[in-house]
Design a protein around this motif. Structure first.
Motif, PDB file in Angstrom:
ATOM      1  N   GLU A   1     -16.132   9.916   2.407  1.00 50.06           N
ATOM      2  CA  GLU A   1     -17.358  10.482   2.973  1.00 50.06           C
ATOM      3  C   GLU A   1     -18.142  11.279   1.935  1.00 50.06           C
ATOM      4  N   ARG A   2     -17.457  11.922   1.009  1.00 48.76           N
ATOM      5  CA  ARG A   2     -18.153  12.636  -0.066  1.00 48.76           C
ATOM      6  C   ARG A   2     -18.908  11.683  -0.984  1.00 48.76           C
ATOM      7  N   ALA A   3     -18.462  10.444  -1.021  1.00 47.68           N
ATOM      8  CA  ALA A   3     -19.160   9.432  -1.817  1.00 47.68           C
ATOM      9  C   ALA A   3     -20.394   8.900  -1.104  1.00 47.68           C
ATOM     10  N   GLY A   4     -20.672   9.463   0.085  1.00 53.37           N
ATOM     11  CA  GLY A   4     -21.886   9.100   0.806  1.00 53.37           C
ATOM     12  C   GLY A   4     -21.779   7.849   1.646  1.00 53.37           C
ATOM     13  N   ILE A   5     -20.561   7.479   2.006  1.00 48.24           N
ATOM     14  CA  ILE A   5     -20.372   6.284   2.827  1.00 48.24           C
ATOM     15  C   ILE A   5     -19.510   6.614   4.039  1.00 48.24           C
ATOM     16  N   VAL A   6     -19.541   5.743   5.016  1.00 49.25           N
ATOM     17  CA  VAL A   6     -18.786   5.948   6.243  1.00 49.25           C
ATOM     18  C   VAL A   6     -17.344   5.489   6.034  1.00 49.25           C
ATOM     19  N   ALA A   7     -16.404   6.379   6.317  1.00 55.38           N
ATOM     20  CA  ALA A   7     -14.991   6.012   6.221  1.00 55.38           C
ATOM     21  C   ALA A   7     -14.610   5.122   7.393  1.00 55.38           C
ATOM     22  N   LYS A   8     -13.820   4.091   7.112  1.00 54.00           N
ATOM     23  CA  LYS A   8     -13.435   3.114   8.124  1.00 54.00           C
ATOM     24  C   LYS A   8     -11.911   2.973   8.148  1.00 54.00           C
ATOM     25  N   PRO A   9     -11.222   3.871   8.868  1.00 53.77           N
ATOM     26  CA  PRO A   9      -9.764   3.726   8.987  1.00 53.77           C
ATOM     27  C   PRO A   9      -9.415   2.428   9.701  1.00 53.77           C
ATOM     28  N   GLN A  10      -8.459   1.691   9.187  1.00 53.79           N
ATOM     29  CA  GLN A  10      -8.103   0.419   9.810  1.00 53.79           C
ATOM     30  C   GLN A  10      -6.704  -0.013   9.419  1.00 53.79           C
ATOM     31  N   SER A  11      -6.266  -1.091  10.059  1.00 53.37           N
ATOM     32  CA  SER A  11      -4.950  -1.659   9.801  1.00 53.37           C
ATOM     33  C   SER A  11      -5.090  -2.916   8.960  1.00 53.37           C
ATOM     34  N   ILE A  12      -4.030  -3.261   8.246  1.00 46.40           N
ATOM     35  CA  ILE A  12      -4.014  -4.464   7.421  1.00 46.40           C
ATOM     36  C   ILE A  12      -3.144  -5.519   8.092  1.00 46.40           C
ATOM     37  N   ARG A  13      -3.684  -6.689   8.278  1.00 44.06           N
ATOM     38  CA  ARG A  13      -2.856  -7.815   8.720  1.00 44.06           C
ATOM     39  C   ARG A  13      -2.190  -8.427   7.488  1.00 44.06           C
ATOM     40  N   GLY A  14      -1.339  -7.641   6.889  1.00 45.75           N
ATOM     41  CA  GLY A  14      -0.649  -8.031   5.675  1.00 45.75           C
ATOM     42  C   GLY A  14       0.094  -6.827   5.145  1.00 45.75           C
ATOM     43  N   GLY A  15       0.404  -6.857   3.864  1.00 44.06           N
ATOM     44  CA  GLY A  15       1.105  -5.740   3.247  1.00 44.06           C
ATOM     45  C   GLY A  15       0.503  -5.426   1.899  1.00 44.06           C
ATOM     46  N   THR A  16       0.847  -4.292   1.351  1.00 44.78           N
ATOM     47  CA  THR A  16       0.418  -3.903   0.016  1.00 44.78           C
ATOM     48  C   THR A  16       1.616  -3.317  -0.722  1.00 44.78           C
ATOM     49  N   ASP A  17       1.422  -3.079  -2.018  1.00 41.43           N
ATOM     50  CA  ASP A  17       2.453  -2.341  -2.747  1.00 41.43           C
ATOM     51  C   ASP A  17       2.742  -1.021  -2.050  1.00 41.43           C
ATOM     52  N   GLY A  18       1.703  -0.453  -1.397  1.00 41.58           N
ATOM     53  CA  GLY A  18       1.868   0.823  -0.715  1.00 41.58           C
ATOM     54  C   GLY A  18       2.869   0.777   0.418  1.00 41.58           C
ATOM     55  N   SER A  19       3.028  -0.370   1.051  1.00 42.62           N
ATOM     56  CA  SER A  19       4.030  -0.500   2.115  1.00 42.62           C
ATOM     57  C   SER A  19       5.414  -0.220   1.565  1.00 42.62           C
ATOM     58  N   ARG A  20       5.734  -0.887   0.469  1.00 44.23           N
ATOM     59  CA  ARG A  20       7.047  -0.715  -0.151  1.00 44.23           C
ATOM     60  C   ARG A  20       7.189   0.671  -0.760  1.00 44.23           C
ATOM     61  N   LEU A  21       6.144   1.129  -1.458  1.00 46.59           N
ATOM     62  CA  LEU A  21       6.216   2.439  -2.092  1.00 46.59           C
ATOM     63  C   LEU A  21       6.478   3.538  -1.074  1.00 46.59           C
ATOM     64  N   SER A  22       5.834   3.413   0.096  1.00 44.46           N
ATOM     65  CA  SER A  22       6.008   4.434   1.128  1.00 44.46           C
ATOM     66  C   SER A  22       7.467   4.564   1.538  1.00 44.46           C
ATOM     67  N   TYR A  23       8.169   3.433   1.637  1.00 42.81           N
ATOM     68  CA  TYR A  23       9.575   3.468   2.041  1.00 42.81           C
ATOM     69  C   TYR A  23      10.511   3.737   0.868  1.00 42.81           C
ATOM     70  N   MET A  24       9.953   3.710  -0.350  1.00 48.50           N
ATOM     71  CA  MET A  24      10.746   4.070  -1.530  1.00 48.50           C
ATOM     72  C   MET A  24      10.625   5.560  -1.845  1.00 48.50           C
ATOM     73  N   GLY A  25       9.868   6.279  -0.990  1.00 56.10           N
ATOM     74  CA  GLY A  25       9.746   7.719  -1.170  1.00 56.10           C
ATOM     75  C   GLY A  25       8.418   8.177  -1.730  1.00 56.10           C
ATOM     76  N   LEU A  26       7.448   7.248  -1.840  1.00 58.32           N
ATOM     77  CA  LEU A  26       6.125   7.603  -2.358  1.00 58.32           C
ATOM     78  C   LEU A  26       5.073   7.199  -1.324  1.00 58.32           C
ATOM     79  N   PRO A  27       4.762   8.077  -0.349  1.00 55.44           N
ATOM     80  CA  PRO A  27       3.793   7.735   0.712  1.00 55.44           C
ATOM     81  C   PRO A  27       2.460   7.294   0.121  1.00 55.44           C
ATOM     82  N   CYS A  28       1.910   6.169   0.632  1.00 54.46           N
ATOM     83  CA  CYS A  28       0.829   5.521  -0.115  1.00 54.46           C
ATOM     84  C   CYS A  28      -0.076   4.677   0.785  1.00 54.46           C
ATOM     85  N   PRO A  29      -1.218   5.218   1.241  1.00 58.25           N
ATOM     86  CA  PRO A  29      -2.198   4.391   1.950  1.00 58.25           C
ATOM     87  C   PRO A  29      -2.999   3.538   0.975  1.00 58.25           C
ATOM     88  N   ASN A  30      -3.899   2.724   1.503  1.00 57.92           N
ATOM     89  CA  ASN A  30      -4.682   1.788   0.698  1.00 57.92           C
ATOM     90  C   ASN A  30      -6.170   2.097   0.843  1.00 57.92           C
TER      91      ASN A  30
END
Length: 417
Positions: A350-379
């Motif tokens: 929002e500070r960048a002047g755009i509308v934030a759009k929280p959403q879900s991924i129909r897939g996975g990211t490195d962040g999925s694995r990292l989160s369960y490896m002890g490094l919480p990580c959204p995308n």
């Protein structure tokens, strides 16, 4: 925080430079990285980071790039990591990528010159309607572009360059991680989180401008082996039970109007056969199973086995083995325990002047694995669209907003510490 300088020209040139480097990963390779050419980009990134003045930048033997931007704040700020993957998908050629800049886009269909049957149509790419006046980068029609995820890599590099050159901008210690082999599901297999030493992370690998994703599928992989009864086909009556035909019948018995990728969307899961091989005596099928809750994921696994058993009853001489293995889990289960990570990400957008759009991924990211490896990580969004295809595109202006968002995240963590 307002932006401190215009990144337009530099992000465009940097991204195009990276896009031209072939980094396609290979699911059939057992090495890490799965293709040595991924290290070609890693070498470039390390050299550029060193030239920025980031003295610990290096690539390890497995193709992971690590770097640290020292803190400019005296506060005790959590260590934040920004992560993107260097490889491109094996689904579409990534060799001899020729990026094309379509300046001042005005809503027209984009016909790609090296294969004019490849047309990026406004009616099929809905996000293009928000790109009027912007500069769109595509490939030339014979390859993917590689915005997934070289847009994210370039954005992190631009943000790093800005932070190093502007030490008056207060932030804590920032870690950078570039990974190989994300596209084949091995992106963090050999990531050294002890060496990384970060508290929280953000992958920069999302699509639409302003999107922040704190939820992924939970994922299992399944291998089904059918052992049939093989005899000479000339004398097979009443004896032969072909494993190939049994597998075909099992696949045909799966639902056709639901529980498949082509019939589901939003929060609906699926069972998806992704490979089949075999002979009369033995056949094998590979599946991926997806849903947003572990309970539904387990339910789909049970449904698959029930379907198999119903078919196998018809073939008393044959047997099967079904092996279901966990691949990754919905990162929301971890991120909900650390709400500030997503909260600060939304504020940064929002500070960048755009509308934030929280959403879900129909897939996975490195962040999925990292989160369960002890490094919480959204995308966070990188601006990539139509990935894994010859129609892939990215907006220069969207990439610029992603850079601003990365810088904002670093500042917000410092301000709130």
């Amino acid at each position: 925080m307002s932006i401190y300088e215009n990144f337009n020209n530099s992000i465009e040139a940097r991204f195009i430079k990276y896009a031209k480097i072939d980094t396609q990963s290979d699911p059939d390779s057992a090495s890490c990285p799965s293709t040595l050419k991924q290290k070609n980009l890693g070498t470039v990134l390390v050299q550029e980071l060193l030239e920025m003045g980031i003295t610990d930048a290096h690539m390890d033997e497995n193709g992971y790039v690590y770097a640290t931007i020292p803190a400019t704040s005296k506060k005790n700020v959590p260590v934040i990591c920004f992560c993107s993957h260097m490889d491109t998908s094996p689904d579409c050629s990534g060799e001899n990528v020729k990026p094309i800049i379509h300046t001042n886009y005005q809503g027209e269909d984009l016909i790609l010159p090296d294969d004019q049957s490849i047309i990026i149509k406004l009616e099929e790419h809905k996000d293009l309607k928000d790109q009027l006046g912007n500069d769109i980068i595509t490939a030339s029609g014979t390859t993917l572009l590689g915005a997934d995820n070289k847009a994210g890599v370039a954005e992190i590099m631009e943000a790093a360059n800005f932070l190093v050159k502007n030490p008056e901008v207060k932030h804590g210690t920032i870690k950078i991680l570039f990974t190989p082999d994300e596209e084949i599901g091995r992106g963090v297999d050999k990531a050294d989180l002890k060496k990384l030493a970060a508290d929280f992370a953000y992958t920069i690998d999302g699509e639409t401008l302003g999107s922040i994703e704190d939820e992924t599928f939970s994922a299992d992989g399944a291998t089904l082996v059918v052992n049939g009864v093989s005899t000479h086909p000339g004398f097979a009556k009443g004896k032969m039970e072909s494993a190939i035909k049994i597998l075909a019948e099992i696949l045909d018995s799966l639902p056709k109007d639901h529980l498949s990728p082509e019939t589901t969307h939003k929060k609906e899961g699926f069972i998806h056969p992704v490979g089949i091989k075999g002979q009369v005596e033995q056949g094998e099928a590979q599946f991926i199973i997806r849903d947003f809750t572990d309970e539904k994921l387990a339910e789909h696994g049970r449904f698959l086995e029930e379907t198999i058993k119903k078919v196998m009853i018809k073939y008393p001489g044959s047997t099967y083995q079904l092996n279901i293995k966990a691949q990754y889990r919905n990162m929301k289960q971890i991120l909900d325990q650390h709400p500030k990570i997503v909260q600060y990400g939304i504020e940064a957008i929002e500070r960048a002047g755009i509308v934030a759009k929280p959403q879900s991924i129909r897939g996975g990211t490195d962040g999925s694995r990292l989160s369960y490896m002890g490094l919480p990580c959204p995308n966070i969004f990188a601006g990539e669209h139509a990935f894994h295809s010859k129609q892939e595109w990215v907006s220069v202006q969207d990439m610029e907003k992603a850079i601003q968002t990365i810088i904002n995240i670093a500042c917000i963590w410092e301000e709130n510490s």
